[in-house]
Write a protein that holds these residues in place. Structure first.
Motif, PDB file in Angstrom:
ATOM      1  N   GLY A 232       0.843  -1.212   0.000  1.00 11.38           N
ATOM      2  CA  GLY A 232       0.000   0.000   0.000  1.00 11.38           C
ATOM      3  C   GLY A 232       0.869   1.249   0.000  1.00 11.38           C
ATOM      4  N   GLU A 233       1.862   1.269   0.879  1.00 11.48           N
ATOM      5  CA  GLU A 233       2.763   2.433   0.960  1.00 11.48           C
ATOM      6  C   GLU A 233       3.523   2.614  -0.357  1.00 11.48           C
ATOM      7  N   ARG A 234       3.908   1.491  -0.944  1.00 11.00           N
ATOM      8  CA  ARG A 234       4.626   1.543  -2.226  1.00 11.00           C
ATOM      9  C   ARG A 234       3.782   2.254  -3.281  1.00 11.00           C
ATOM     10  N   GLY A 248     -11.569   3.415   2.931  1.00 10.76           N
ATOM     11  CA  GLY A 248     -11.193   2.802   4.207  1.00 10.76           C
ATOM     12  C   GLY A 248     -11.432   3.760   5.356  1.00 10.76           C
ATOM     13  N   SER A 249     -10.716   3.531   6.444  1.00 12.91           N
ATOM     14  CA  SER A 249     -10.927   4.329   7.654  1.00 12.91           C
ATOM     15  C   SER A 249     -10.392   5.756   7.472  1.00 12.91           C
ATOM     16  N   THR A 250     -10.854   6.640   8.319  1.00 11.21           N
ATOM     17  CA  THR A 250     -10.390   8.027   8.261  1.00 11.21           C
ATOM     18  C   THR A 250      -8.887   8.096   8.526  1.00 11.21           C
ATOM     19  N   GLU A 270     -12.645   7.973   0.261  1.00 13.89           N
ATOM     20  CA  GLU A 270     -13.977   7.496   0.673  1.00 13.89           C
ATOM     21  C   GLU A 270     -13.800   6.863   2.044  1.00 13.89           C
ATOM     22  N   LEU A 271     -14.070   7.636   3.103  1.00 12.47           N
ATOM     23  CA  LEU A 271     -13.668   7.209   4.444  1.00 12.47           C
ATOM     24  C   LEU A 271     -14.887   6.977   5.348  1.00 12.47           C
ATOM     25  N   GLY A 272     -14.616   6.958   6.633  1.00 12.64           N
ATOM     26  CA  GLY A 272     -15.640   6.532   7.589  1.00 12.64           C
ATOM     27  C   GLY A 272     -16.859   7.450   7.665  1.00 12.64           C
ATOM     28  N   SER A 401     -17.221   8.885  17.267  1.00  8.66           N
ATOM     29  CA  SER A 401     -16.313   8.137  16.390  1.00  8.66           C
ATOM     30  C   SER A 401     -17.058   6.948  15.784  1.00  8.66           C
ATOM     31  N   GLU A 402     -16.544   6.445  14.671  1.00  5.95           N
ATOM     32  CA  GLU A 402     -17.187   5.321  13.984  1.00  5.95           C
ATOM     33  C   GLU A 402     -16.692   3.997  14.582  1.00  5.95           C
ATOM     34  N   THR A 403     -17.623   3.180  15.089  1.00  3.55           N
ATOM     35  CA  THR A 403     -17.258   1.806  15.458  1.00  3.55           C
ATOM     36  C   THR A 403     -17.874   0.913  14.394  1.00  3.55           C
TER      37      THR A 403
HETATM   38  P1  NAD Z   1      -8.722   0.218   6.648  1.00  3.90           P
HETATM   39  O1  NAD Z   1      -8.515   1.689   6.720  1.00  3.90           O
HETATM   40  O2  NAD Z   1      -8.168  -0.618   7.728  1.00  3.90           O
HETATM   41  O3  NAD Z   1      -8.115  -0.354   5.267  1.00  3.90           O
HETATM   42  C1  NAD Z   1      -8.576   0.073   4.007  1.00  3.90           C
HETATM   43  C2  NAD Z   1      -7.523  -0.220   2.961  1.00  3.90           C
HETATM   44  O4  NAD Z   1      -6.434   0.676   3.140  1.00  3.90           O
HETATM   45  C3  NAD Z   1      -6.920  -1.636   3.027  1.00  3.90           C
HETATM   46  O5  NAD Z   1      -6.712  -2.126   1.722  1.00  3.90           O
HETATM   47  C4  NAD Z   1      -5.604  -1.390   3.724  1.00  3.90           C
HETATM   48  O6  NAD Z   1      -4.630  -2.383   3.466  1.00  3.90           O
HETATM   49  C5  NAD Z   1      -5.216  -0.056   3.111  1.00  3.90           C
HETATM   50  N1  NAD Z   1      -4.208   0.719   3.847  1.00  3.90           N
HETATM   51  C6  NAD Z   1      -4.115   0.896   5.167  1.00  3.90           C
HETATM   52  N2  NAD Z   1      -3.054   1.682   5.449  1.00  3.90           N
HETATM   53  C7  NAD Z   1      -2.470   1.999   4.278  1.00  3.90           C
HETATM   54  C8  NAD Z   1      -1.331   2.770   3.905  1.00  3.90           C
HETATM   55  N3  NAD Z   1      -0.570   3.374   4.808  1.00  3.90           N
HETATM   56  N4  NAD Z   1      -1.033   2.893   2.590  1.00  3.90           N
HETATM   57  C9  NAD Z   1      -1.826   2.309   1.659  1.00  3.90           C
HETATM   58  N5  NAD Z   1      -2.886   1.541   1.951  1.00  3.90           N
HETATM   59  C10 NAD Z   1      -3.223   1.396   3.242  1.00  3.90           C
HETATM   60  O7  NAD Z   1     -10.306  -0.014   6.504  1.00  3.90           O
HETATM   61  P2  NAD Z   1     -11.140  -1.367   6.613  1.00  3.90           P
HETATM   62  O8  NAD Z   1     -11.164  -1.824   8.023  1.00  3.90           O
HETATM   63  O9  NAD Z   1     -10.723  -2.310   5.539  1.00  3.90           O
HETATM   64  O10 NAD Z   1     -12.605  -0.833   6.197  1.00  3.90           O
HETATM   65  C11 NAD Z   1     -13.494  -0.217   7.068  1.00  3.90           C
HETATM   66  C12 NAD Z   1     -13.446   1.297   6.923  1.00  3.90           C
HETATM   67  O11 NAD Z   1     -13.665   1.669   5.568  1.00  3.90           O
HETATM   68  C13 NAD Z   1     -14.559   1.981   7.700  1.00  3.90           C
HETATM   69  O12 NAD Z   1     -14.043   3.132   8.313  1.00  3.90           O
HETATM   70  C14 NAD Z   1     -15.576   2.340   6.636  1.00  3.90           C
HETATM   71  O13 NAD Z   1     -16.427   3.407   6.978  1.00  3.90           O
HETATM   72  C15 NAD Z   1     -14.680   2.676   5.491  1.00  3.90           C
HETATM   73  N6  NAD Z   1     -15.383   2.580   4.221  1.00  3.90           N
HETATM   74  C16 NAD Z   1     -15.735   3.742   3.595  1.00  3.90           C
HETATM   75  C17 NAD Z   1     -16.459   3.695   2.415  1.00  3.90           C
HETATM   76  C18 NAD Z   1     -16.882   4.962   1.707  1.00  3.90           C
HETATM   77  O14 NAD Z   1     -17.225   4.869   0.547  1.00  3.90           O
HETATM   78  N7  NAD Z   1     -16.871   6.111   2.360  1.00  3.90           N
HETATM   79  C19 NAD Z   1     -16.801   2.455   1.842  1.00  3.90           C
HETATM   80  C20 NAD Z   1     -16.402   1.287   2.501  1.00  3.90           C
HETATM   81  C21 NAD Z   1     -15.694   1.378   3.686  1.00  3.90           C
END
Ligand code: NAD
Length: 515
Positions: A232-234, A248-250, A270-272, A401-403
């Motif tokens: 992911g970092e790459r 993913g998460s915020t 697209e976050l929490g 906060s989002e759980t």
């Molecule tokens: P997460 O943040 O743990 O991971 C999401 C993705 O990000 C994974 O593929 C993870 O490997 C990658 N990632 C994490 N750190 C990274 C980094 N430093 N560099 C690159 N990639 C990195 O989230 P999760 O637990 O998989 O999903 C749940 C979260 O996603 C919740 O907060 C939910 O609200 C959010 N979500 C948002 C939407 C939206 O459209 N707003 C849709 C689905 C899920």
């Protein structure tokens, strides 16, 4: 006794080309990896190991990127409607695999089968949407202030698009991004959640066949499976990726936004969410009940758009909650592939810990648990929980906060203005809804005085968005928009053109400049 569907793990694996041991990088049809570092895919229902996948190494990543960049140069040269035709075929291939891919989503992620099928339907719908779009990637013609000049705007392919997806929509989010990226002339590199690698392998297998049949470079679609902290970092640091769409998460979004922003790349974040439904005393309470119930309990509370808060007018508060609690007590919890189940497991034991910690924090912060609150172990693994309702103040830290679990916070209001204030008084801004039969209340909710979210609904719940509308949210939800409307523009580069067809030189703003 609950009736079991006939879909077995062996049938799913066979249909989607999956094995117990696989490699995690793909460009152009071939799976490879040389990291010797493995991630394990678990069935969240019973903790069974589904497969072990060798992660993509740094060298694997370089190979994939090289191929993706070469493929882009070919793909961008195809007329957009021809790219659309290939995306149409991807949609057809998904139709054929819908049952099995939907079942894999249930098996690996844990959402119930009807929701797994719904997720694949979203992929099909976005392909259909993208096909239409491929004939309409249009820019306006503008009026020039100079005589015999014409101005216009046009859109060009952008490059290799990075897609980072969350575990909870392990296939649809990828399709939302790639179907648009492909018709826009981009190639795509996907880093899926390391909790759902099999879903990514299955999707790549499906599209590989389509690209191969059409004699276009397979590296238009690419996958590198691995942890966020490595692959992911790459990806986010790679200056060859002009745009990263990350779901993913915020916390993850803050990191990705910072890294990509520092190299002046583009992001869709697209976050929490922290989504609320306002239930007015002027509402059809039966409809409100059905929507709030699905919003809060569906997908075991693991949707970004899950209903997390109910803000209920005080005169209907007790009556409404009594019915809601009665529904909660009837939720069939169990195997997501069992057609009687309404709520499957959480993704893993870590998510269950988050659920338990949130309930403990809510109690400490003055909350009262009205129903639920327990961890269940129907199949041994501690991944099942009871859906839970907690009465609590909106200001409590845990409510802010989002759980990512089926916990619903409930609170009262007197006047609608107070409901709007409570509604907006959280750091996130994804999805929102009001249940009311009052036109004035509904319109006010959609006005600048009402919801501050990217999605605002009247008389439907917060979850279950359709393809067609732009999807995304404000504040800590990240500001991104994807899927529908004009989200495609983020996958292209805009160019403004001025054409002088009269021959005489006219400078803008009437500037005179003669030798
Ligand atoms: P997460 O943040 O743990 O991971 C999401 C993705 O990000 C994974 O593929 C993870 O490997 C990658 N990632 C994490 N750190 C990274 C980094 N430093 N560099 C690159 N990639 C990195 O989230 P999760 O637990 O998989 O999903 C749940 C979260 O996603 C919740 O907060 C939910 O609200 C959010 N979500 C948002 C939407 C939206 O459209 N707003 C849709 C689905 C899920």
């Amino acid at each position: 006794m609950a009736k079991k569907t006939k879909i077995t793990k062996a049938a799913i694996f066979r249909a989607l080309g999956l094995k117990a041991k696989m490699k995690g990088a793909n460009c152009g049809g071939e799976w490879f990896a040389d990291s010797k570092d493995y991630i394990t895919s678990f069935n969240p229902t019973n903790g069974e190991v589904l497969a072990r996948i060798e992660q993509a190494s740094s060298r694997d990543y370089d190979k994939v990127m090289r191929e993706a960049r070469k493929a882009f140069l070919v793909w961008r040269g195809l007329p957009a409607p021809q790219r659309g035709e290939i995306v149409r075929q991807v949609g057809e291939a998904l139709r054929q695999k819908k049952e099995m891919l939907g079942a894999l989503v249930s098996l690996e992620m844990g959402k119930i089968y009807t929701e797994g099928l719904g997720e694949v339907q979203e992929m099909i719908d976005i392909c259909d949407f993208a096909v239409g779009l491929s004939r309409n990637l249009s820019g306006p013609t503008l009026q020039s202030e100079r005589p015999k000049h014409r101005m216009m705007e046009q859109w060009h392919p952008l490059g290799v698009i990075g897609v980072i997806s969350a575990f909870n929509f392990p296939v649809a989010v990828w399709a939302w991004n790639t179907a648009l990226a492909w018709v826009c002339g981009d190639s795509a590199l996907w880093k899926p959640s390391s909790k759902t690698p099999l879903c990514a392998i299955a999707c790549q297998n499906i599209v590989n066949e389509v690209f191969a049949k059409n004699d276009v470079p397979g590296a238009i679609s690419n996958v590198t499976i691995g942890r966020g902290s490595t692959i992911g970092e790459r990806l986010i640091n790679d200056k060859h990726i002009p745009m990263v769409s990350a779901t993913g998460s915020t916390r993850m979004g803050q990191r990705i936004g910072g890294v990509v922003g520092a190299r002046l790349g583009r992001t869709i974040l697209e976050l929490g969410g922290n989504n609320a439904v306002i239930i007015s005393e002027k509402a059809d309470l039966t409809g409100a009940l059905a929507s709030a119930f699905f919003g809060a309990v569906g997908t075991a509370g693991q949707r970004c758009t899950s209903t997390r808060r109910l803000i209920i007018q005080e005169t209907v508060y007790d009556k409404f909650l009594k019915k809601m609690i009665a529904n909660y007590k009837k939720v069939a919890i169990g195997d997501p592939l069992d057609s009687k189940t309404l709520m499957g497991p959480l993704i893993d034991e870590g998510a269950v810990k988050d659920y338990e910690n949130a309930i403990a924090a809510a109690r400490e912060q003055g909350g009262k648990v009205l129903c639920g609150g327990k961890v269940l172990k129907p199949f041994g693994a501690a991944t099942f929980v009871q859906p839970t309702i907690i009465e609590i103040d909106n200001k409590a830290a845990i409510v802010q906060s989002e759980t990512f679990a089926p916990i619903l916070y409930v609170m009262k209001y007197k006047k609608i203005e107070q409901a709007f204030k409570l509604h907006n008084d959280v750091p996130q801004g994804l999805s929102s809804a009001i249940y009311t039969d009052s036109v004035n209340e509904g319109e006010a909710f959609l006005s600048y005085l009402g919801s501050d979210c990217g999605i605002a609904n009247i008389n439907i719940g917060t979850s279950g968005a359709e393809i067609g509308g732009a999807f995304g949210g404000e504040k800590e939800t990240g500001g991104g928009r994807e899927s529908g409307s004009d989200a495609w523009k983020l996958y292209m580069r805009r160019q403004t053109n001025t054409i002088n067809w009269g021959g005489e030189v006219h400078l803008a703003q009437g500037v005179e400049f003669h030798a």
